[in-house]
Design a protein around this motif. Structure first.
Motif, PDB file in Angstrom:
ATOM      1  N   ASN A  82      53.819 -49.397  38.733  1.00 39.42           N
ATOM      2  CA  ASN A  82      53.961 -50.263  37.562  1.00 39.42           C
ATOM      3  C   ASN A  82      52.755 -50.321  36.630  1.00 39.42           C
ATOM      4  O   ASN A  82      52.917 -50.575  35.428  1.00 39.42           O
ATOM      5  CB  ASN A  82      54.273 -51.693  38.018  1.00 39.42           C
ATOM      6  N   ALA A  83      51.549 -50.127  37.164  1.00 38.69           N
ATOM      7  CA  ALA A  83      50.349 -50.278  36.329  1.00 38.69           C
ATOM      8  C   ALA A  83      49.867 -48.965  35.730  1.00 38.69           C
ATOM      9  O   ALA A  83      49.670 -48.857  34.519  1.00 38.69           O
ATOM     10  CB  ALA A  83      49.231 -50.921  37.151  1.00 38.69           C
ATOM     11  N   TRP A  84      49.682 -47.959  36.578  1.00 41.83           N
ATOM     12  CA  TRP A  84      49.081 -46.717  36.106  1.00 41.83           C
ATOM     13  C   TRP A  84      49.872 -46.033  34.995  1.00 41.83           C
ATOM     14  O   TRP A  84      49.263 -45.537  34.021  1.00 41.83           O
ATOM     15  CB  TRP A  84      48.834 -45.760  37.263  1.00 41.83           C
TER      16      TRP A  84
ATOM     17  N   PRO B 259      53.229 -59.722  35.800  1.00 37.88           N
ATOM     18  CA  PRO B 259      54.373 -58.859  35.493  1.00 37.88           C
ATOM     19  C   PRO B 259      53.951 -57.628  34.686  1.00 37.88           C
ATOM     20  O   PRO B 259      53.013 -57.705  33.874  1.00 37.88           O
ATOM     21  CB  PRO B 259      55.291 -59.764  34.661  1.00 37.88           C
ATOM     22  N   PRO B 260      54.634 -56.506  34.863  1.00 34.14           N
ATOM     23  CA  PRO B 260      54.316 -55.303  34.082  1.00 34.14           C
ATOM     24  C   PRO B 260      54.345 -55.536  32.578  1.00 34.14           C
ATOM     25  O   PRO B 260      53.510 -54.993  31.848  1.00 34.14           O
ATOM     26  CB  PRO B 260      55.392 -54.307  34.525  1.00 34.14           C
ATOM     27  N   ARG B 261      55.302 -56.340  32.093  1.00 35.19           N
ATOM     28  CA  ARG B 261      55.383 -56.599  30.649  1.00 35.19           C
ATOM     29  C   ARG B 261      54.125 -57.321  30.159  1.00 35.19           C
ATOM     30  O   ARG B 261      53.668 -57.088  29.037  1.00 35.19           O
ATOM     31  CB  ARG B 261      56.631 -57.421  30.334  1.00 35.19           C
TER      32      ARG B 261
ATOM     33  N   ARG C  88      48.920 -64.610  36.327  1.00 28.07           N
ATOM     34  CA  ARG C  88      50.308 -64.538  35.878  1.00 28.07           C
ATOM     35  C   ARG C  88      50.593 -65.536  34.760  1.00 28.07           C
ATOM     36  O   ARG C  88      51.373 -65.260  33.837  1.00 28.07           O
ATOM     37  CB  ARG C  88      51.240 -64.806  37.069  1.00 28.07           C
ATOM     38  N   SER C  89      49.958 -66.687  34.817  1.00 31.60           N
ATOM     39  CA  SER C  89      50.229 -67.753  33.855  1.00 31.60           C
ATOM     40  C   SER C  89      49.499 -67.575  32.527  1.00 31.60           C
ATOM     41  O   SER C  89      49.698 -68.373  31.597  1.00 31.60           O
ATOM     42  CB  SER C  89      49.848 -69.105  34.451  1.00 31.60           C
ATOM     43  N   ASP C  90      48.650 -66.573  32.410  1.00 30.18           N
ATOM     44  CA  ASP C  90      47.861 -66.398  31.195  1.00 30.18           C
ATOM     45  C   ASP C  90      48.747 -66.136  29.973  1.00 30.18           C
ATOM     46  O   ASP C  90      49.602 -65.237  29.993  1.00 30.18           O
ATOM     47  CB  ASP C  90      46.874 -65.239  31.340  1.00 30.18           C
TER      48      ASP C  90
ATOM     49  N   ILE D 145      50.851 -55.914  40.231  1.00 30.14           N
ATOM     50  CA  ILE D 145      51.553 -55.825  38.951  1.00 30.14           C
ATOM     51  C   ILE D 145      53.038 -55.734  39.270  1.00 30.14           C
ATOM     52  O   ILE D 145      53.595 -54.651  39.470  1.00 30.14           O
ATOM     53  CB  ILE D 145      51.079 -54.611  38.130  1.00 30.14           C
ATOM     54  N   VAL D 146      53.657 -56.896  39.399  1.00 21.89           N
ATOM     55  CA  VAL D 146      55.072 -56.975  39.768  1.00 21.89           C
ATOM     56  C   VAL D 146      55.716 -58.166  39.072  1.00 21.89           C
ATOM     57  O   VAL D 146      55.062 -59.174  38.797  1.00 21.89           O
ATOM     58  CB  VAL D 146      55.268 -57.123  41.296  1.00 21.89           C
TER      59      VAL D 146
END
Length: 260
Positions: free
Chosen positions: A101-103, A53-55, A242-244, A38-39
Motif C-alpha cells: 500500500n505505501a511503496w 489509510p492509503p488515501r 490516522r486522525s491527522d 498503511i491500511v
C-alpha cells in the motif's frame, strides 16, 4: 446584540487555537516522518492512530510535493544541504502493507523511504504486540526486502526482537544489535547504516552500543525536526496519525506537532 457574532467568532478562534497549535513558532529543519501501518482496516486494534489509510498517505505525499519538499529516505535528509527543503519518510516494524500500500504511492512520485526491520521476525508477524490486544499482522519477507531494496528502498534496523533496549544487560544489548546488523548485512550486501529504537527508548549506553554495531544514525520518537545540530544517534521524528487532518499534517511539517 451586535456583539454576539464577534463573541461567537472569538470563541471559535479560541477553540481552534486550543486544538491546533498554529501559533507555535515555526522550526527550522527537515521533518522525518514516522509511520507504522498503511491500511484502511482497523481490525479492532487498540492503537488505531498507527494505522494510516492509503488515501491519507497519498494526500500527504501530494502535500509534500506541493510544498516543494525533496522527499527521500533518512540518508537523503541527513545529506541535504543546510537550508534545503528536505523531508524523510520512515516506516517502523516493516509491515507487509508497506510493499502493498505505501511503496507504490511513494515510488510513483519519485520519492524514497526508509523501513526499519525487526530482523528476528522477518517473514513473521508482530509477536512483540502479543498480549496487548493488537492484531497479528504479517511482516515483510526476506525476498520482499531484497526486492524493495533493489527498487531503492532503504532498510535499517529496529532491533532483533523489538525489545526495550534500555532494559537489557550489556551482553544482551550487544547480542541483539549484533544479530540485527548481521541479518541486514546478509540481506542487503552491505551494513545497514540507520536504526530506530524500539518503543523510542534509549539512553547513552544504548546509543554507544548502536554505534558499535555499525549504525551511523538512529531515530527516536520524540518530536522535533532534523537540523545540522541534531545528534545523529537521537534523531527526532514527526509521528503521522490516522486522525491527522490536512491542517494537522501541514502544522507538523513546520512545528513537529499540531496539538498537545
Amino acid at each position: 446584540m451586535s456583539w454576539w457574532p464577534a463573541a461567537l467568532a472569538g470563541l471559535g478562534a479560541a477553540a481552534l487555537s486550543a486544538r491546533f497549535h498554529w501559533w507555535r513558532p515555526r522550526l527550522a529543519g527537515a521533518p522525518v516522518l514516522m509511520y507504522h501501518q498503511i491500511v484502511k482496516e482497523l481490525d479492532r486494534t487498540p492503537l488505531p492512530k498507527l494505522r494510516v489509510p492509503p488515501r491519507a498517505l497519498e494526500r500527504q505525499l501530494a502535500a509534500l510535493e506541493r510544498r516543494g519538499y525533496r522527499v527521500s529516505g533518512l540518508s537523503g535528509a541527513l545529506a541535504a544541504a543546510p537550508g534545503a527543503k528536505a523531508a524523510a519518510l520512515t516506516f517502523d516494524d516493516a509491515f507487509q502493507d508497506f510493499a502493498d500500500n505505501a511503496w507504490p504511492l511513494i515510488k510513483a512520485r519519485g520519492m524514497g523511504a526508509t523501513v526499519f526491520v525487526v530482523t528476528g521476525q522477518i517473514g513473521g508477524s508482530n509477536v512483540w504486540d502479543q498480549g496487548k490486544g493488537i492484531p497479528s499482522v504479517p511482516l515483510l519477507s526476506a525476498e520482499e526486502i531484497a526486492e524493495l531494496a533493489a527498487q531503492g528502498v532503504e532498510f535499517g534496523g529496529h532491533g532483533h526482537a523489538h525489545r526495550d533496549l534500555t532494559s537489557l544487560s550489556p551482553q544482551e544489548l550487544a547480542d541483539d544489535l549484533g544479530a540485527c546488523q548481521e541479518v541486514l548485512t546478509g540481506l542487503l550486501g552491505a551494513p545497514a547504516r540507520s536504526f530506530a529504537y524500539p518503543y523510542g527508548l534509549f539512553n547513552d549506553e544504548v546509543k554507544q552500543a548502536v554505534a558499535r554495531a555499525g549504525f551511523h544514525a538512529a531515530c527516536a520518537t520524540r518530536p522535533g525536526l532534523l537540523t545540522g545540530r541534531t545528534d545523529p544517534l537521537a534523531i527526532p521524528r514527526v509521528i503521522v496519525k490516522r486522525s491527522d487532518t490536512a491542517w494537522d499534517f501541514a502544522l507538523k511539517l513546520t512545528r513537529s506537532k499540531s496539538r498537545w
